[in-house]
Design a protein around this motif. Structure first.
Motif, PDB file in Angstrom:
ATOM      1  N   THR A 208       0.822  -1.199   0.000  1.00 35.58           N
ATOM      2  CA  THR A 208       0.000   0.000   0.000  1.00 35.58           C
ATOM      3  C   THR A 208       0.863   1.259   0.000  1.00 35.58           C
ATOM      4  OG1 THR A 208      -1.574  -1.204   1.393  1.00 35.58           O
ATOM      5  CG2 THR A 208      -1.910   1.168   1.136  1.00 35.58           C
ATOM      6  N   PRO A 209       0.670   2.154  -0.977  1.00 35.20           N
ATOM      7  CA  PRO A 209       1.392   3.434  -0.949  1.00 35.20           C
ATOM      8  C   PRO A 209       0.865   4.294   0.189  1.00 35.20           C
ATOM      9  CG  PRO A 209      -0.200   3.415  -2.747  1.00 35.20           C
ATOM     10  CD  PRO A 209      -0.200   2.036  -2.169  1.00 35.20           C
ATOM     11  N   GLN A 210       1.746   5.090   0.790  1.00 32.15           N
ATOM     12  CA  GLN A 210       1.382   5.931   1.925  1.00 32.15           C
ATOM     13  C   GLN A 210       1.781   7.379   1.645  1.00 32.15           C
ATOM     14  OE1 GLN A 210       0.097   4.570   5.012  1.00 32.15           O
ATOM     15  NE2 GLN A 210      -0.122   2.666   3.867  1.00 32.15           N
ATOM     16  N   GLU A 211       0.869   8.306   1.918  1.00 32.17           N
ATOM     17  CA  GLU A 211       1.205   9.720   1.732  1.00 32.17           C
ATOM     18  C   GLU A 211       2.274  10.170   2.709  1.00 32.17           C
ATOM     19  OE1 GLU A 211      -2.140  12.255   1.875  1.00 32.17           O
ATOM     20  OE2 GLU A 211      -3.156  11.362   0.141  1.00 32.17           O
ATOM     21  N   THR A 212       2.200   9.670   3.933  1.00 31.90           N
ATOM     22  CA  THR A 212       3.175  10.060   4.947  1.00 31.90           C
ATOM     23  C   THR A 212       3.582   8.850   5.777  1.00 31.90           C
ATOM     24  OG1 THR A 212       2.189  12.269   5.123  1.00 31.90           O
ATOM     25  CG2 THR A 212       3.678  11.573   6.884  1.00 31.90           C
ATOM     26  N   VAL A 213       4.876   8.623   5.848  1.00 31.33           N
ATOM     27  CA  VAL A 213       5.440   7.564   6.682  1.00 31.33           C
ATOM     28  C   VAL A 213       6.471   8.204   7.603  1.00 31.33           C
ATOM     29  CG1 VAL A 213       6.768   5.425   6.736  1.00 31.33           C
ATOM     30  CG2 VAL A 213       5.082   5.796   4.914  1.00 31.33           C
ATOM     31  N   GLU A 214       6.384   7.903   8.882  1.00 30.25           N
ATOM     32  CA  GLU A 214       7.348   8.418   9.854  1.00 30.25           C
ATOM     33  C   GLU A 214       8.149   7.250  10.424  1.00 30.25           C
ATOM     34  OE1 GLU A 214       5.526  10.812  12.815  1.00 30.25           O
ATOM     35  OE2 GLU A 214       4.510  12.135  11.389  1.00 30.25           O
ATOM     36  N   LEU A 215       9.456   7.329  10.316  1.00 30.04           N
ATOM     37  CA  LEU A 215      10.332   6.260  10.797  1.00 30.04           C
ATOM     38  C   LEU A 215      11.211   6.778  11.931  1.00 30.04           C
ATOM     39  CD1 LEU A 215      11.554   4.735   7.395  1.00 30.04           C
ATOM     40  CD2 LEU A 215       9.473   4.206   8.696  1.00 30.04           C
ATOM     41  N   PRO A 216      11.370   5.986  12.998  1.00 31.08           N
ATOM     42  CA  PRO A 216      12.249   6.393  14.102  1.00 31.08           C
ATOM     43  C   PRO A 216      13.708   6.196  13.712  1.00 31.08           C
ATOM     44  CG  PRO A 216      11.463   4.179  14.470  1.00 31.08           C
ATOM     45  CD  PRO A 216      10.780   4.662  13.219  1.00 31.08           C
ATOM     46  N   PRO A 217      14.638   6.774  14.451  1.00 33.60           N
ATOM     47  CA  PRO A 217      16.056   6.525  14.173  1.00 33.60           C
ATOM     48  C   PRO A 217      16.434   5.093  14.526  1.00 33.60           C
ATOM     49  CG  PRO A 217      15.818   7.826  16.165  1.00 33.60           C
ATOM     50  CD  PRO A 217      14.452   7.740  15.548  1.00 33.60           C
ATOM     51  N   TYR A 218      17.492   4.602  13.924  1.00 31.62           N
ATOM     52  CA  TYR A 218      18.020   3.268  14.230  1.00 31.62           C
ATOM     53  C   TYR A 218      18.486   3.232  15.678  1.00 31.62           C
ATOM     54  CZ  TYR A 218      21.293  -0.706  13.987  1.00 31.62           C
ATOM     55  OH  TYR A 218      21.962  -1.881  14.202  1.00 31.62           O
ATOM     56  N   SER A 219      18.165   2.150  16.396  1.00 29.62           N
ATOM     57  CA  SER A 219      18.453   2.087  17.828  1.00 29.62           C
ATOM     58  C   SER A 219      19.592   1.147  18.183  1.00 29.62           C
ATOM     59  CB  SER A 219      17.194   1.653  18.597  1.00 29.62           C
ATOM     60  OG  SER A 219      16.759   0.374  18.164  1.00 29.62           O
ATOM     61  N   GLY A 220      20.194   0.494  17.192  1.00 33.40           N
ATOM     62  CA  GLY A 220      21.272  -0.442  17.484  1.00 33.40           C
ATOM     63  C   GLY A 220      22.639   0.169  17.283  1.00 33.40           C
ATOM     64  N   THR A 221      23.676  -0.678  17.381  1.00 37.34           N
ATOM     65  CA  THR A 221      25.031  -0.216  17.151  1.00 37.34           C
ATOM     66  C   THR A 221      25.368  -0.321  15.672  1.00 37.34           C
ATOM     67  OG1 THR A 221      27.359  -0.601  17.636  1.00 37.34           O
ATOM     68  CG2 THR A 221      25.935  -2.525  17.665  1.00 37.34           C
ATOM     69  N   ILE A 222      26.158   0.620  15.175  1.00 35.40           N
ATOM     70  CA  ILE A 222      26.557   0.594  13.772  1.00 35.40           C
ATOM     71  C   ILE A 222      28.024   0.201  13.626  1.00 35.40           C
ATOM     72  CG2 ILE A 222      24.867   2.298  13.044  1.00 35.40           C
ATOM     73  CD1 ILE A 222      27.091   4.385  13.098  1.00 35.40           C
ATOM     74  N   LEU A 223      28.659  -0.176  14.736  1.00 37.14           N
ATOM     75  CA  LEU A 223      30.061  -0.574  14.689  1.00 37.14           C
ATOM     76  C   LEU A 223      30.170  -2.051  14.356  1.00 37.14           C
ATOM     77  CD1 LEU A 223      31.476   1.262  17.837  1.00 37.14           C
ATOM     78  CD2 LEU A 223      31.528   1.999  15.451  1.00 37.14           C
ATOM     79  N   LEU A 224      31.046  -2.396  13.404  1.00 34.27           N
ATOM     80  CA  LEU A 224      31.296  -3.786  13.056  1.00 34.27           C
ATOM     81  C   LEU A 224      32.312  -4.364  14.033  1.00 34.27           C
ATOM     82  CD1 LEU A 224      31.533  -3.546   9.165  1.00 34.27           C
ATOM     83  CD2 LEU A 224      29.610  -4.348  10.533  1.00 34.27           C
ATOM     84  N   GLU A 225      31.940  -5.439  14.712  1.00 33.63           N
ATOM     85  CA  GLU A 225      32.837  -6.036  15.681  1.00 33.63           C
ATOM     86  C   GLU A 225      33.829  -6.982  15.024  1.00 33.63           C
ATOM     87  OE1 GLU A 225      30.452  -7.946  18.557  1.00 33.63           O
ATOM     88  OE2 GLU A 225      29.644  -6.089  19.397  1.00 33.63           O
ATOM     89  N   GLU A 226      33.480  -7.470  13.838  1.00 27.03           N
ATOM     90  CA  GLU A 226      34.318  -8.494  13.240  1.00 27.03           C
ATOM     91  C   GLU A 226      34.063  -8.531  11.747  1.00 27.03           C
ATOM     92  OE1 GLU A 226      34.578 -13.375  13.529  1.00 27.03           O
ATOM     93  OE2 GLU A 226      33.407 -12.251  14.980  1.00 27.03           O
ATOM     94  N   ALA A 227      35.105  -8.787  10.960  1.00 27.50           N
ATOM     95  CA  ALA A 227      34.965  -8.904   9.517  1.00 27.50           C
ATOM     96  C   ALA A 227      35.869 -10.026   9.038  1.00 27.50           C
ATOM     97  CB  ALA A 227      35.337  -7.593   8.820  1.00 27.50           C
ATOM     98  N   VAL A 228      35.392 -10.775   8.064  1.00 24.36           N
ATOM     99  CA  VAL A 228      36.153 -11.899   7.531  1.00 24.36           C
ATOM    100  C   VAL A 228      36.306 -11.730   6.038  1.00 24.36           C
ATOM    101  CG1 VAL A 228      36.258 -14.393   7.220  1.00 24.36           C
ATOM    102  CG2 VAL A 228      35.297 -13.442   9.319  1.00 24.36           C
ATOM    103  N   ALA A 229      37.534 -11.774   5.547  1.00 27.70           N
ATOM    104  CA  ALA A 229      37.801 -11.653   4.119  1.00 27.70           C
ATOM    105  C   ALA A 229      37.995 -13.042   3.538  1.00 27.70           C
ATOM    106  CB  ALA A 229      39.050 -10.809   3.885  1.00 27.70           C
ATOM    107  N   GLU A 230      37.254 -13.322   2.468  1.00 24.60           N
ATOM    108  CA  GLU A 230      37.346 -14.624   1.828  1.00 24.60           C
ATOM    109  C   GLU A 230      38.274 -14.526   0.627  1.00 24.60           C
ATOM    110  OE1 GLU A 230      34.459 -18.023  -0.201  1.00 24.60           O
ATOM    111  OE2 GLU A 230      33.637 -16.178   0.643  1.00 24.60           O
ATOM    112  N   LYS A 231      39.239 -15.462   0.527  1.00 21.25           N
ATOM    113  CA  LYS A 231      40.162 -15.454  -0.589  1.00 21.25           C
ATOM    114  C   LYS A 231      39.429 -15.735  -1.894  1.00 21.25           C
ATOM    115  CE  LYS A 231      44.202 -16.925   2.064  1.00 21.25           C
ATOM    116  NZ  LYS A 231      45.268 -17.950   2.197  1.00 21.25           N
TER     117      LYS A 231
END
Length: 247
Positions: A208-231
């Motif tokens: 359903t299309p909406q004329e007005t949508v209100e979204l709250p700010p993101y509440s979690g962490t945006i820091l990456l604790e770990e990353a894995v590089a694949e060969k």
């Protein structure tokens, strides 16, 4: 500048600490899908714990934001914070509602099984990715704002998002160019199949299309604790199982 941040910095530190604690509890704590314990009770307890922590973080963030506004250092208009999903967003958009089929037993058409009657993780992700690809400025799944690092997981017929547990119907709301987002939803093979299953087995799909949508700010962490590089190797594929932005 130091005096302007004098009161805000300590509160930011406290809020960040709580966010990291919630993240650690969810990602590195006990298995949320125990083999012997009652899964529904374990999920309910996890939901209560994370919900309480998120309420604490939300209250602290609101206090920090109020102080920042009073001192003229709010990031509400910061384009970087807005792009990261850290500010509320409002505008025209789309709401998509996904639900399991009500059919059971003899009412299920021949050739279809239980697996065809429920919403799966891949289907939720397909809608989210199509909305991102259509230019969504922000997306909310159930009552949580999601960002490019948010991961959607399903356990049985429940959905786990950032440590919270939800049952269908799953509601996805997005702010952005309606026509472009509708075009990407129309072009998604997974979404087309869900629409077909709405007619075949009563799977719930409402857009359903909406004329007005209100979204709250993101509440979690945006820091990456770990990353894995694949060969790199012949035929290797890279990507994420989370609800990353498509494209």
């Amino acid at each position: 500048m130091t005096s302007r941040w004098g009161m805000a910095v300590p509160l930011v530190g406290v809020a960040a600490g709580l966010i990291f604690a919630v993240s650690a509890t969810v990602s590195e704590g006990e298995d949320i899908r125990p083999a012997q314990a009652d899964r529904s009770e374990a999920l309910a307890e996890l939901d209560r714990t994370v919900g309480a922590k998120q309420d604490e973080v939300g209250a602290l963030r609101a206090e920090v934001e109020q102080i920042a506004v009073e001192r003229g250092v709010s990031d509400r208009d910061d384009p970087v914070a807005r792009q990261a999903g850290l500010t509320e967003v409002r505008g025209e958009g789309i709401e998509v509602r996904l639900d399991d089929s009500p059919l059971r037993g003899s009412r299920v058409p021949e050739g279809f099984g239980p697996n065809d009657l429920v919403i799966h993780q891949e289907q939720v992700q397909a809608v989210v990715n199509a909305l991102w690809a259509g230019g969504a400025e922000g997306i909310q799944l159930m009552d949580q704002r999601i960002v490019s690092t948010s991961a959607v997981r399903c356990v049985g017929n429940t959905l786990i998002l950032q440590g919270r547990v939800y049952s269908p119907p799953f509601v996805i709301r997005a702010v952005g160019p309606v026509e472009d987002m509708e075009a990407m939803l129309d072009g998604s093979v997974e979404v087309q199949m869900m629409r077909e299953y709405t007619d075949l087995v009563g799977l719930g799909y409402e857009q359903t299309p909406q004329e007005t949508v209100e979204l709250p700010p993101y509440s979690g962490t945006i820091l990456l604790e770990e990353a894995v590089a694949e060969k790199s190797r012949p035929g290797a594929r890279t990507g994420s199982s989370g609800s990353d932005r498509a494209g």
